[in-house]
Design an enzyme around this catalytic site. Structure first.
Site, mmCIF file in Angstrom:
data_model
loop_
_atom_site.group_PDB
_atom_site.id
_atom_site.type_symbol
_atom_site.label_atom_id
_atom_site.label_comp_id
_atom_site.label_asym_id
_atom_site.label_seq_id
_atom_site.Cartn_x
_atom_site.Cartn_y
_atom_site.Cartn_z
ATOM 1 N N GLY A 184 0.832 -1.214 0.000
ATOM 2 C CA GLY A 184 0.000 0.000 0.000
ATOM 3 C C GLY A 184 0.860 1.254 0.000
ATOM 4 N N GLY A 225 -0.100 5.035 -0.778
ATOM 5 C CA GLY A 225 -1.170 5.642 0.018
ATOM 6 C C GLY A 225 -0.662 6.782 0.883
ATOM 7 C CD GLN A 226 -3.245 10.417 5.232
ATOM 8 O OE1 GLN A 226 -3.930 9.492 5.674
ATOM 9 N NE2 GLN A 226 -3.275 11.619 5.755
ATOM 10 C CB ILE A 274 -3.498 -3.000 -5.607
ATOM 11 C CG1 ILE A 274 -4.337 -3.963 -6.445
ATOM 12 C CG2 ILE A 274 -4.208 -1.666 -5.457
ATOM 13 C CD1 ILE A 274 -5.637 -4.397 -5.790
ATOM 14 N NE ARG A 275 -6.025 1.478 -8.277
ATOM 15 C CZ ARG A 275 -6.892 0.671 -7.665
ATOM 16 N NH1 ARG A 275 -7.340 -0.404 -8.278
ATOM 17 N NH2 ARG A 275 -7.330 0.934 -6.458
ATOM 18 C CE1 TYR A 285 -9.567 0.965 8.756
ATOM 19 C CE2 TYR A 285 -10.264 2.144 10.721
ATOM 20 C CZ TYR A 285 -9.302 1.860 9.782
ATOM 21 O OH TYR A 285 -8.072 2.456 9.860
ATOM 22 C CE LYS A 325 -7.060 -0.860 10.475
ATOM 23 N NZ LYS A 325 -5.786 -1.188 9.793
HETATM 24 N N1 SER Z 1 -8.150 7.549 9.640
HETATM 25 C C1 SER Z 1 -8.868 6.321 9.738
HETATM 26 C C2 SER Z 1 -10.247 6.459 9.246
HETATM 27 O O1 SER Z 1 -10.784 7.538 9.361
HETATM 28 C C3 SER Z 1 -8.917 5.863 11.174
HETATM 29 O O2 SER Z 1 -7.999 4.895 11.392
HETATM 30 O O3 SER Z 1 -10.794 5.533 8.781
#
Ligand code: SER
Length: 313
Positions: free
Chosen positions: A8, A11-12, A35-36, A142, A146
C-alpha cells in the site's frame, strides 16, 4: 530493519514512510508495492517498485523472496468509510491481505508491522482518555477488522514467534498524498479548501472530537517502534498513540487565525458521523510513552501552521 517491503506504498502513510525509510536505510533497501501503479508518486523514481495485490499470497511470497526482505510494513487496507460501504470487500482485503502478510513473515522470518486504529474501539469503550487495555466492541466493519488484526498479530507472535508490532493510529494529517475513504479525512481536506476557496463544508458535527497526529510524528513513531528493544514491548500489537484531539470547530478556529475570512459550513453525513461517534474523544498513549518513549512533536497549533505553509493548491 535492513530490507523492507512496504505494501500500500502509494497511500497516505506509505508515500511518506517509504521516502523516510529510503533516506535512512538506503533507496534500494526499501521495496515499495501497491495494487496499482502511480507513476506520479515520489516513491516511483527513488527506488524499487512492484505491483502487488496483497490478496494474492503467491505473489506476496514472490515479491518478498525476490528482494530477500527481512521486514514487512503492511499498509494496504480500506479505511473506515469505504469499509462500511463495501463490508465484504473490506473483509477480503483487510483480513485476507493481513493473513497473507503474516504468513509471508512467518515463512521468511520477517519483522512485521501493521497499523491498527482508533477504529478498534466502539460505542461501549470509555470515551475520554481511553486506556490501552479496555473493552473493544466496535460496530463497524473497519473496527472489526482492526480488532481481529490486533489479535491475529498477537497470535502469530505467540504461536510462531513472529516479531509483530503495531500502533493504533488516530486520524493522520499530511500533504504529500491524500487520505481516501476515512472518517478523519476532513482534517486534511479542510486545508485544501481553506487555501483554495476560503470555505469548507464539513461532513461531521462541529463538536465531534477525535484523536489526530501530524504525519512526521506518525512516521517517526513507526520507525521508533520497529527499532525498539523487543524485551520492552508488553503491548507490542497496537499501542494507543495520539498527539492531539480536536473538533471541527477547533480546527476551524485555528485556521481562521491565518485566514480570518475562512468559512466553515456543516452538512452532516450520517454514516461517517455514526462512525466518529463510536470512536473515543481522546486516547491515552501512556503505554507507548513508557515502553518505547513515544514522543510526538506537533500539536494543533504547530500542525496547522505547517500544513498551511506546505499544502500546494
Ligand atoms: N483515519 C482512519 C479512518 O478515518 C482511522 O484509522 O478511517
Amino acid at each position: 530493519m535492513k530490507k523492507i517491503l512496504v505494501t500500500g506504498a502509494t497511500g497516505q502513510i506509505g508515500t511518506e514512510l517509504v521516502m523516510k525509510l529510503r533516506q535512512i536505510y538506503g533507496n534500494d533497501n526499501v521495496i515499495a508495492s501497491n495494487i496499482r501503479d502511480h507513476l506520479d508518486s515520489p516513491i516511483r523514481n527513488t527506488g524499487p517498485f512492484e505491483l502487488l495485490d496483497v490478496r494474492d499470497q503467491v505473489r506476496f511470497f514472490e515479491v518478498a523472496t525476490k528482494y530477500h526482505v527481512d521486514t514487512i510494513i503492511h499498509l494496504a487496507a480500506f479505511l473506515s468509510a469505504t469499509a462500511e460501504k463495501k463490508p465484504l470487500m473490506a473483509w477480503d482485503l483487510n483480513m485476507g491481505g493481513l493473513l497473507n502478510g503474516l504468513e509471508v513473515a512467518r515463512e521468511l522470518k520477517c519483522q512485521f508491522f501493521t497499523p491498527s486504529s482508533i477504529g478498534a474501539f466502539g460505542p461501549s469503550t470509555i470515551k475520554d482518555n481511553t486506556p490501552q487495555e479496555v473493552i473493544q466492541r466496535p460496530n463497524t466493519m473497519y473496527g472489526i477488522n482492526k480488532v481481529a488484526g490486533e489479535l491475529l498479530c498477537d497470535y502469530y507472535h505467540e504461536k510462531y514467534g513472529v516479531d509483530t508490532r503495531g500502533l493504533r493510529f488516530p486520524g493522520l494529517i499530511s500533504y504529500m498524498a491524500m487520505p481516501g475513504g476515512g472518517t478523519t479525512d476532513y482534517a486534511v481536506h479542510i486545508f485544501y479548501e481553506a487555501l483554495k476557496n476560503k470555505s469548507f463544508e464539513c461532513y461531521l458535527e462541529e463538536n465531534t472530537y477525535m484523536d489526530m497526529m501530524y504525519m512526521p510524528d506518525a512516521i517517526n513513531s513507526v520507525i521508533k517502534l520497529m527499532e525498539a528493544d523487543p524485551d520492552k514491548l508488553v503491548h507490542r500489537n497496537a499501542y494507543n498513540v495520539s498527539a492531539m484531539s480536536f473538533s471541527p470547530k477547533e480546527i476551524e478556529a485555528e485556521i481562521q487565525k491565518y485566514i480570518p475570512d475562512f468559512l466553515m459550513t456543516y452538512k452532516v453525513d450520517p454514516m461517517r458521523q455514526k462512525i466518529a461517534d463510536s470512536w473515543p474523544n481522546s486516547i491515552d498513549s501512556q503505554a507507548a510513552i513508557d515502553e518505547w518513549q513515544f514522543r510526538p512533536v506537533y500539536d494543533l497549533e504547530m500542525m496547522v501552521k505547517d500544513m498551511l505553509n506546505k499544502v500546494k493548491v
